[in-house]
Design a protein around this motif. Structure first.
Motif, short mmCIF file in Angstrom:
data_model
loop_
_atom_site.label_atom_id
_atom_site.label_comp_id
_atom_site.label_asym_id
_atom_site.label_seq_id
_atom_site.Cartn_x
_atom_site.Cartn_y
_atom_site.Cartn_z
N THR A 32 0.83 -1.20 0.00
CA THR A 32 0.00 0.00 0.00
C THR A 32 0.88 1.26 0.00
OG1 THR A 32 -1.74 -1.22 1.15
CG2 THR A 32 -1.90 1.16 1.21
N TYR A 35 2.28 1.92 -3.45
CA TYR A 35 1.30 2.59 -4.31
C TYR A 35 1.10 4.04 -3.91
CZ TYR A 35 -0.33 -1.33 -7.19
OH TYR A 35 -0.43 -2.33 -8.12
N PRO A 101 -8.88 6.47 -3.74
CA PRO A 101 -7.69 5.68 -4.10
C PRO A 101 -7.16 4.84 -2.94
CG PRO A 101 -7.51 7.88 -5.04
CD PRO A 101 -8.72 7.89 -4.12
N LYS A 104 -9.43 1.70 -2.53
CA LYS A 104 -9.21 0.77 -3.65
C LYS A 104 -7.87 0.06 -3.51
CE LYS A 104 -12.07 3.41 -6.81
NZ LYS A 104 -12.11 4.28 -7.98
N THR A 105 -6.86 0.81 -3.13
CA THR A 105 -5.51 0.25 -3.02
C THR A 105 -5.42 -0.74 -1.86
OG1 THR A 105 -4.59 2.27 -3.96
CG2 THR A 105 -3.06 0.82 -2.79
N ALA A 108 -7.07 -3.90 -2.96
CA ALA A 108 -6.28 -4.57 -3.99
C ALA A 108 -5.02 -5.21 -3.42
CB ALA A 108 -5.91 -3.58 -5.09
N CYS A 109 -4.45 -4.61 -2.40
CA CYS A 109 -3.18 -5.12 -1.84
C CYS A 109 -3.39 -6.18 -0.77
CB CYS A 109 -2.37 -3.96 -1.26
SG CYS A 109 -1.71 -2.87 -2.53
N GLU A 159 -10.55 -2.95 -9.80
CA GLU A 159 -10.98 -1.69 -9.17
C GLU A 159 -9.85 -0.67 -9.15
OE1 GLU A 159 -12.76 -2.23 -5.32
OE2 GLU A 159 -14.40 -3.45 -6.12
N LEU A 160 -8.63 -1.15 -8.99
CA LEU A 160 -7.49 -0.24 -8.96
C LEU A 160 -7.15 0.27 -10.37
CD1 LEU A 160 -5.56 0.95 -6.87
CD2 LEU A 160 -4.06 -1.03 -7.23
N HIS A 167 0.11 -5.52 -11.34
CA HIS A 167 -0.17 -5.46 -9.90
C HIS A 167 0.70 -6.48 -9.15
CE1 HIS A 167 -2.29 -4.62 -6.27
NE2 HIS A 167 -3.14 -5.64 -6.33
#
Length: 186
Positions: A32, A35, A101, A104-105, A108-109, A159-160, A167
């Motif tokens: 995270t 990003y 953001p 979402k991050t 995703a992570c 989503e990211l 990724h």
């Protein structure tokens, strides 16, 4: 109150004793944070949220408790609603919008960081040379790291707004500097 990494680590370690959960938190924090730097966001805030996302899992280990029952604890400790809402948004079962953001991050992570870590644990070289193709192959094996929700891995990248292979590469690169802390070869 501004959320700092130090404050988040103190909260996390007060409620979490499991080495595997602490390593998971560190992996999600690294990804995270990576990003946050890439996107030009507040890295300290993003790292704090990542450390806190599962802080209550040992005391609230079921979906009817985690992370929603941890939210009042975070509020009582003075964390902002931005932090609390981001933590809540990582839990797919709550149906919270991931409309920033950061949210979402984190989503995703979360699962992918854990999965990449698991992949590296079964390789003599750890993260070195770990390619997206190998990770995707392991994703297709339901028995490998069976606790990882594969649909969340795919949905998180979508989503990211990044390709899954990109990724995966980002997460691998983010974890390399902390490989030793994750119990991986360095």
């Amino acid at each position: 109150m501004e959320a700092t990494r130090e404050q988040a680590w103190e909260t996390l370690t007060r409620y979490t004793k499991s080495e595997s959960l602490l390593r998971h938190a560190l992996a999600v924090e690294a990804s995270t944070g990576f990003y946050a730097r890439t996107f030009g966001e507040d890295e300290q805030l993003w790292r704090a949220v990542a450390l806190l996302h599962d802080f209550d899992y040992e005391i609230h280990p079921t979906l009817d408790q985690h992370p929603q029952d941890g939210a009042p604890i975070l509020r009582d400790e003075g964390y902002s609603e931005e932090v609390v809402e981001a933590v809540l948004s990582h839990a797919e079962h709550l149906g919270r919008p991931r409309d920033t953001p950061l949210k979402k991050t984190l989503f995703a992570c979360d699962e992918l960081s854990g999965f990449v870590h698991a992949c590296a644990l079964v390789r003599p070289s750890g993260l070195d040379g770990l390619e997206p193709k190998s990770v995707r192959k392991k994703l297709k094996q339901p028995s490998f790291a069976s606790g990882v929700h594969r649909e969340d891995v795919y949905k998180g990248a979508e989503e990211l707004g990044v390709e899954l292979d990109d990724h995966i590469r980002t997460v691998v690169d983010a974890l390399k500097p902390i490989a030793g802390e994750l119990g991986l070869p360095t």
